[in-house]
Design an enzyme around this catalytic site. Structure first.
Site, PDB file in Angstrom:
ATOM      1  N   SER A 188       0.841  -1.194   0.000  1.00  0.00           N
ATOM      2  CA  SER A 188       0.000   0.000   0.000  1.00  0.00           C
ATOM      3  C   SER A 188       0.875   1.243   0.000  1.00  0.00           C
ATOM      4  O   SER A 188       1.999   1.227   0.529  1.00  0.00           O
ATOM      5  CB  SER A 188      -0.903   0.010   1.240  1.00  0.00           C
ATOM      6  OG  SER A 188      -1.562   1.259   1.382  1.00  0.00           O
ATOM      7  N   TYR A 201      -1.483  -1.259  10.365  1.00  0.00           N
ATOM      8  CA  TYR A 201      -1.690  -1.668   8.972  1.00  0.00           C
ATOM      9  C   TYR A 201      -0.502  -1.266   8.104  1.00  0.00           C
ATOM     10  O   TYR A 201       0.041  -2.088   7.355  1.00  0.00           O
ATOM     11  CB  TYR A 201      -2.970  -1.034   8.441  1.00  0.00           C
ATOM     12  CG  TYR A 201      -3.226  -1.267   6.978  1.00  0.00           C
ATOM     13  CD1 TYR A 201      -3.713  -2.494   6.522  1.00  0.00           C
ATOM     14  CD2 TYR A 201      -2.994  -0.263   6.040  1.00  0.00           C
ATOM     15  CE1 TYR A 201      -3.942  -2.709   5.176  1.00  0.00           C
ATOM     16  CE2 TYR A 201      -3.218  -0.471   4.694  1.00  0.00           C
ATOM     17  CZ  TYR A 201      -3.705  -1.698   4.262  1.00  0.00           C
ATOM     18  OH  TYR A 201      -3.929  -1.902   2.924  1.00  0.00           O
TER      19      TYR A 201
END
Length: 313
Positions: A188, A201
């Protein structure tokens, strides 16, 4: 002293010019590969008969499954929901005529990999997409504000970290034997820098980047491509955004990212996200690393997520 300063300015100018040149070269590579050249379907077909996609029933994973089937590969879908597996498998078979095999597992658990291994036995796997992932709830939040923090810690590490290493362990040996293969690890853009409110995350996603680049250094000479993709906004149920100027649809991002296969061990998958990464890297951290700003961003994003969920059928 004047000579020293003059030389220092000359060196700084050369460094700046080189950096700008490298950025322009990278942009040109994106344009050439995604707009004019691309990667031929025959390349992916030459890697092996099957593409394995984790988290393959939604969002980016589902888009990769459809795209690789379209490009001539059979598909192995791995996900936790039987109904979704059956539905997506039928869609792919009807649209492409390719074979689809499904494996139902929950990546939250660690005792699933022998079952996966048995179901992959005998398949000539040319492509692995490590796509499965999860975020904390509420999304976003400070570390101590996560629901059921002990369980969340275990679950996110199992899904975002352990699955990548274990799936690579299962698939890489045969790729090494055949001297060819492609492993795409879907990280990401939030892994580019410490990301408050998504701290856990984003930390798991930087593991994917380091793991991918390390493995590429170890096995790239064996004819295997191991690439980390670091997208920013891609429309999906997990990201809770809709397609727009900056947010790519999953289908569009996947198509662009596959044309970036030869761009190296790390890529943002498309030119617009590469530009976003560059701009994001220029923002001073002190602007966003303060409580007042974080509180406003948290409230805005949580409200946005709630509105998104309420708008879904």
């Amino acid at each position: 002293m004047e000579t020293f300063l003059e030389n220092a300015f000359i060196l700084f100018g050369i460094f700046t010019i080189c950096k700008i040149f490298l950025q322009i070269t990278k942009c040109l590579k994106y344009l050439i590969l995604t707009k004019w050249v691309g990667v031929p379907n025959s390349f992916f077909q030459s890697l092996g008969e099957w593409a394995v996609i984790t988290g393959g029933t939604d969002g980016i994973g589902k888009a990769y499954a459809h795209e690789f089937a379209k490009r001539g590969l059979n598909i192995v879908l791995i996900s936790r929901t039987k109904e979704k597996l059956i539905k997506v498998a039928n869609e792919i078979e009807q649209a492409s005529g390719r074979k689809v095999k499904t494996i139902q597992v929950n990546f939250i658990k660690r005792d699933i990999y022998q079952h996966i291994k048995e179901n992959l036995r005998g398949l000539e796997i040319g492509v692995l997409v490590n796509n499965v992932g999860m975020m904390q709830e509420p999304n976003p939040c400070r570390f101590l504000e996560m629901y059921d923090i002990d369980k969340t810690l275990d679950d996110i590490i199992n899904v975002n970290v352990i699955s990548v290493a274990k799936m690579t362990q299962l698939v890489l040996p045969k790729m090494k034997e055949r001297q060819k293969g492609l492993i795409l690890n879907i990280s990401s853009g939030v892994a580019n820098a410490p990301c408050p409110l998504y701290g856990l995350y984003s930390s798991t996603k930087i593991f994917m980047e380091r793991f991918s680049r390390g493995c590429q250094a170890e096995y790239g000479s064996k004819g295997i491509i191991i690439q980390c993709l670091m997208p920013y906004a891609v429309a999906s149920a997990m990201s809770q955004v809709k397609p727009g100027i900056l947010a790519k649809s999953a289908k569009e991002f996947v198509r662009n990212s596959l044309d970036c296969t030869f761009l190296g061990d790390q890529s943002h998958g498309c030119l617009s996200h590469e530009i976003m990464a560059y701009v994001n890297g220029k923002i001073p951290h002190w602007i966003i690393y303060n409580d007042a700003f974080l509180d406003k961003i948290r409230d805005y994003l949580q409200n946005h997520a709630r509105d998104y969920r309420n708008s879904q059928p």
